[in-house]
Motif scaffolding. Structure first.
Motif, PDB file in Angstrom:
ATOM      1  N   TYR A 195       0.846  -1.195   0.000  1.00  0.00           N
ATOM      2  CA  TYR A 195       0.000   0.000   0.000  1.00  0.00           C
ATOM      3  C   TYR A 195       0.882   1.246   0.000  1.00  0.00           C
ATOM      4  CZ  TYR A 195      -3.938  -2.994   1.482  1.00  0.00           C
ATOM      5  OH  TYR A 195      -4.910  -3.954   1.570  1.00  0.00           O
ATOM      6  N   LEU A 196       0.396   2.297  -0.637  1.00  0.00           N
ATOM      7  CA  LEU A 196       1.177   3.526  -0.738  1.00  0.00           C
ATOM      8  C   LEU A 196       0.514   4.667   0.016  1.00  0.00           C
ATOM      9  CD1 LEU A 196       2.372   3.254  -4.439  1.00  0.00           C
ATOM     10  CD2 LEU A 196       3.700   2.851  -2.353  1.00  0.00           C
ATOM     11  N   ASP A 197       0.043   4.362   1.230  1.00  0.00           N
ATOM     12  CA  ASP A 197      -0.513   5.400   2.085  1.00  0.00           C
ATOM     13  C   ASP A 197      -0.290   5.029   3.543  1.00  0.00           C
ATOM     14  OD1 ASP A 197      -2.294   3.301   2.437  1.00  0.00           O
ATOM     15  OD2 ASP A 197      -4.097   4.516   2.171  1.00  0.00           O
TER      16      ASP A 197
ATOM     17  N   GLU B 103      -6.634   8.173  10.302  1.00  0.00           N
ATOM     18  CA  GLU B 103      -6.747   8.429  11.741  1.00  0.00           C
ATOM     19  C   GLU B 103      -8.072   7.935  12.296  1.00  0.00           C
ATOM     20  OE1 GLU B 103      -4.355   9.488  13.684  1.00  0.00           O
ATOM     21  OE2 GLU B 103      -3.013   9.582  11.945  1.00  0.00           O
ATOM     22  N   GLN B 104      -9.103   7.925  11.460  1.00  0.00           N
ATOM     23  CA  GLN B 104     -10.421   7.467  11.881  1.00  0.00           C
ATOM     24  C   GLN B 104     -10.952   6.448  10.877  1.00  0.00           C
ATOM     25  OE1 GLN B 104     -11.832   8.289  14.736  1.00  0.00           O
ATOM     26  NE2 GLN B 104     -10.243   9.775  15.284  1.00  0.00           N
ATOM     27  N   PRO B 105     -11.650   5.414  11.359  1.00  0.00           N
ATOM     28  CA  PRO B 105     -12.238   4.435  10.440  1.00  0.00           C
ATOM     29  C   PRO B 105     -13.167   5.115   9.437  1.00  0.00           C
ATOM     30  CG  PRO B 105     -12.358   3.654  12.711  1.00  0.00           C
ATOM     31  CD  PRO B 105     -11.898   5.083  12.769  1.00  0.00           C
ATOM     32  N   GLY B 106     -13.109   4.627   8.212  1.00  0.00           N
ATOM     33  CA  GLY B 106     -13.964   5.174   7.174  1.00  0.00           C
ATOM     34  C   GLY B 106     -13.335   6.307   6.390  1.00  0.00           C
ATOM     35  N   GLN B 107     -12.237   6.866   6.897  1.00  0.00           N
ATOM     36  CA  GLN B 107     -11.529   7.916   6.183  1.00  0.00           C
ATOM     37  C   GLN B 107     -10.515   7.316   5.211  1.00  0.00           C
ATOM     38  OE1 GLN B 107      -9.686  10.308   9.233  1.00  0.00           O
ATOM     39  NE2 GLN B 107     -11.590  11.373   9.743  1.00  0.00           N
ATOM     40  N   GLU B 108     -10.028   8.137   4.305  1.00  0.00           N
ATOM     41  CA  GLU B 108      -8.927   7.726   3.449  1.00  0.00           C
ATOM     42  C   GLU B 108      -7.618   8.114   4.100  1.00  0.00           C
ATOM     43  OE1 GLU B 108      -9.408   9.428  -0.404  1.00  0.00           O
ATOM     44  OE2 GLU B 108     -10.924   7.951  -1.028  1.00  0.00           O
ATOM     45  N   GLY B 109      -6.636   7.233   4.006  1.00  0.00           N
ATOM     46  CA  GLY B 109      -5.335   7.529   4.567  1.00  0.00           C
ATOM     47  C   GLY B 109      -4.557   8.520   3.711  1.00  0.00           C
ATOM     48  N   GLU B 110      -3.675   9.244   4.347  1.00  0.00           N
ATOM     49  CA  GLU B 110      -2.799  10.185   3.637  1.00  0.00           C
ATOM     50  C   GLU B 110      -1.848   9.415   2.729  1.00  0.00           C
ATOM     51  OE1 GLU B 110       0.925  13.193   4.765  1.00  0.00           O
ATOM     52  OE2 GLU B 110      -0.299  12.254   6.341  1.00  0.00           O
ATOM     53  N   LEU B 111      -1.738   9.838   1.478  1.00  0.00           N
ATOM     54  CA  LEU B 111      -0.812   9.189   0.556  1.00  0.00           C
ATOM     55  C   LEU B 111       0.623   9.348   1.035  1.00  0.00           C
ATOM     56  CD1 LEU B 111      -2.228  10.275  -2.920  1.00  0.00           C
ATOM     57  CD2 LEU B 111      -2.377   7.990  -1.895  1.00  0.00           C
TER      58      LEU B 111
ATOM     59  N   VAL C 152       5.770   9.510  -1.957  1.00  0.00           N
ATOM     60  CA  VAL C 152       6.074   8.995  -3.296  1.00  0.00           C
ATOM     61  C   VAL C 152       4.828   8.939  -4.159  1.00  0.00           C
ATOM     62  CG1 VAL C 152       5.817   6.546  -2.638  1.00  0.00           C
ATOM     63  CG2 VAL C 152       7.270   7.179  -4.577  1.00  0.00           C
ATOM     64  N   ALA C 153       3.666   8.584  -3.566  1.00  0.00           N
ATOM     65  CA  ALA C 153       2.422   8.532  -4.336  1.00  0.00           C
ATOM     66  C   ALA C 153       1.812   9.912  -4.515  1.00  0.00           C
ATOM     67  CB  ALA C 153       1.425   7.604  -3.642  1.00  0.00           C
ATOM     68  N   ARG C 154       2.035  10.782  -3.559  1.00  0.00           N
ATOM     69  CA  ARG C 154       1.510  12.158  -3.655  1.00  0.00           C
ATOM     70  C   ARG C 154       2.279  12.971  -4.697  1.00  0.00           C
ATOM     71  NH1 ARG C 154       3.158  14.819   1.389  1.00  0.00           N
ATOM     72  NH2 ARG C 154       5.048  15.208   0.156  1.00  0.00           N
ATOM     73  N   ASP C 155       3.600  12.841  -4.691  1.00  0.00           N
ATOM     74  CA  ASP C 155       4.446  13.697  -5.523  1.00  0.00           C
ATOM     75  C   ASP C 155       4.901  13.031  -6.812  1.00  0.00           C
ATOM     76  OD1 ASP C 155       4.271  15.459  -3.379  1.00  0.00           O
ATOM     77  OD2 ASP C 155       6.198  14.825  -2.533  1.00  0.00           O
TER      78      ASP C 155
ATOM     79  N   PHE D 132      -5.975  -0.367  -1.793  1.00  0.00           N
ATOM     80  CA  PHE D 132      -4.907  -0.767  -2.702  1.00  0.00           C
ATOM     81  C   PHE D 132      -5.064  -0.087  -4.064  1.00  0.00           C
ATOM     82  CE2 PHE D 132      -3.077  -3.689  -5.827  1.00  0.00           C
ATOM     83  CZ  PHE D 132      -1.831  -3.923  -5.292  1.00  0.00           C
ATOM     84  N   GLU D 133      -6.259  -0.181  -4.628  1.00  0.00           N
ATOM     85  CA  GLU D 133      -6.480   0.392  -5.955  1.00  0.00           C
ATOM     86  C   GLU D 133      -6.312   1.906  -5.943  1.00  0.00           C
ATOM     87  OE1 GLU D 133      -6.671  -1.222  -8.600  1.00  0.00           O
ATOM     88  OE2 GLU D 133      -7.078  -3.255  -7.897  1.00  0.00           O
ATOM     89  N   ARG D 134      -6.785   2.563  -4.887  1.00  0.00           N
ATOM     90  CA  ARG D 134      -6.692   4.024  -4.809  1.00  0.00           C
ATOM     91  C   ARG D 134      -5.238   4.481  -4.766  1.00  0.00           C
ATOM     92  NH1 ARG D 134      -6.087   7.899  -0.781  1.00  0.00           N
ATOM     93  NH2 ARG D 134      -5.946   6.280   0.824  1.00  0.00           N
TER      94      ARG D 134
END
Length: 386
Positions: A269-271, A275-283, A286-289, A308-310
């Motif tokens: 995974y690249l994130d 911090e909270q369930p249901g949220q998206e993790g910070e990239l 390397v994936a952000r930039d 994974f796909e995101r």
């Protein structure tokens, strides 16, 4: 003849207290296909400028180096796992390992590698490849691919990340097991610390290889090194590959350390964790930039979820230097030695077809092993040319 067989069976039962004990199974590693015979050695590295986040001491690592040897005559073949490491590996809580693996019936210390301990290295500068294993997995479970890459003319350095690895044996027989205070798979702070520590470990190993290439001995006990080992390192050509958490590690190390020229992420995974369930993790950065050097995302059709796909889609959106390839009829741990060994366990009656499929997929190792080798070997041959 039938009567004689019956008598022999009865005698065996009496001799074993009424139970006929089968010999434990010895697993095999696939034979490397390259032209070079292999040497191997282990290094104990201590980073006195960094505190281990899990036990508060100076950060110490164990690495194994695989390399083309000038001769192997008279040098013993190394085991995949030492007896001390195998004893701990066998008895560990499967929550941190793999519940599909059998509790009994395997002699984990009996698997031989194809590499010879302490053999002199060929004094020819060669590309250097760093390997980071998945979470909880020891570096030894990536031996087959490391030997394949070394047999084709690379120096391969496999890295353990102590504290979150099932077992790490240090000089003198000291074995460290998992001592992370929680589960990094569900704790966002622990996961971030784990990944940051792994990236720092990888960069520190590269620093020590610079010392080795310069003629210094980086081993903490200054143990004797194989002849010509430092001369075998061409640190102008450095690649990194990793599995799962190790895949994320090498991708981020590629972003942070320009000494690394190319990397292979095998289903990491690249994130960070949200911090909270249901949220998206910070990239991850390397994936952000994005990154301006080659990165291969190597996956399977059996390991999929929205996260994974995101994160892989975010990496691929930068275009240019990143590409994705896939192995079908397979799943997550096919990229480790289990890809070859789980079918052996099934054949020995020690693993069900269902558990084998959960661990590595139903793919035949006659297909998966060459395919993974070809993906990784040709990627580095293309981007770290000789």
């Amino acid at each position: 003849m039938l009567r004689r067989t019956t008598i022999l069976a009865a005698a065996l039962l009496l001799a074993t207290g009424g139970i006929a004990h089968a010999e434990p199974t010895t697993l095999r590693l696939p034979t490397p296909t390259g032209p070079h015979r292999l040497g191997t050695t282990m290094l104990h590295l201590v980073d006195r400028d960094r505190t281990d986040p899990w036990n508060g001491t100076a950060r110490e690592l164990m690495v194994t180096v695989f390399y083309p040897a000038s001769t192997v005559r008279g040098y013993p073949v190394a085991p995949q796992l030492t007896p001390a490491a195998a004893a701990v590996f066998k008895g560990l809580d499967p929550v941190y390992l793999h519940p599909e693996l059998p509790d009994e019936g395997v002699d984990w210390a009996a698997t031989a590698t194809h590499s010879h301990t302490g053999a002199p290295a060929q004094p020819i500068p060669r590309p250097v490849l760093l390997y980071s294993p998945g979470g909880a997995d020891p570096r030894t479970i990536g031996t087959g691919l490391a030997e394949e890459l070394a047999s084709h003319g690379n120096v391969v350095v496999t890295i353990d990340h102590p504290g979150e690895t099932s077992e790490v044996e240090f000089p003198g027989g000291r074995v460290r097991t998992i001592d992370v205070p929680g589960d990094p798979r569900t704790d966002p702070e622990l996961f971030r610390t784990m990944l940051d520590t792994r990236v720092a470990d990888t960069r520190f190993v590269l620093d020590r290889l610079v010392d080795l290439a310069a003629g210094r001995n980086p081993d903490a006990e200054a143990r004797a090194l194989p002849e010509n080992l430092g001369r075998a390192l061409d640190l102008r050509r450095v690649g990194a590959y990793g599995h799962s958490a190790g895949g994320a590690t090498v991708a981020e190390a590629l972003h942070e350390d320009r000494r690394i020229d190319a990397a292979v992420n095998m289903e990491g995974y690249l994130d960070y964790l949200p911090e909270q369930p249901g949220q998206e993790g910070e990239l991850l950065p390397v994936a952000r930039d994005g990154v301006d050097r080659p990165l291969l995302l190597l996956g399977t059709d059996g390991f999929r979820d929205e996260r994974f796909e995101r994160t892989w889609a975010a990496m691929l959106a930068h275009r240019g230097c990143t590409r994705r390839e896939q192995l079908d009829n397979a799943t997550h741990w096919v990229f480790t030695d289990y890809g070859a060994q789980a079918p052996q366990l099934q054949d020995a009656g020690l693993m069900s077809a269902e558990d084998r499929a959960k661990l590595v997929g139903a793919i035949d190792p006659a297909e998966s092993v060459p395919a993974i080798r070809d993906h990784v070997r040709t990627f580095f041959a293309r981007h770290l040319p000789r």
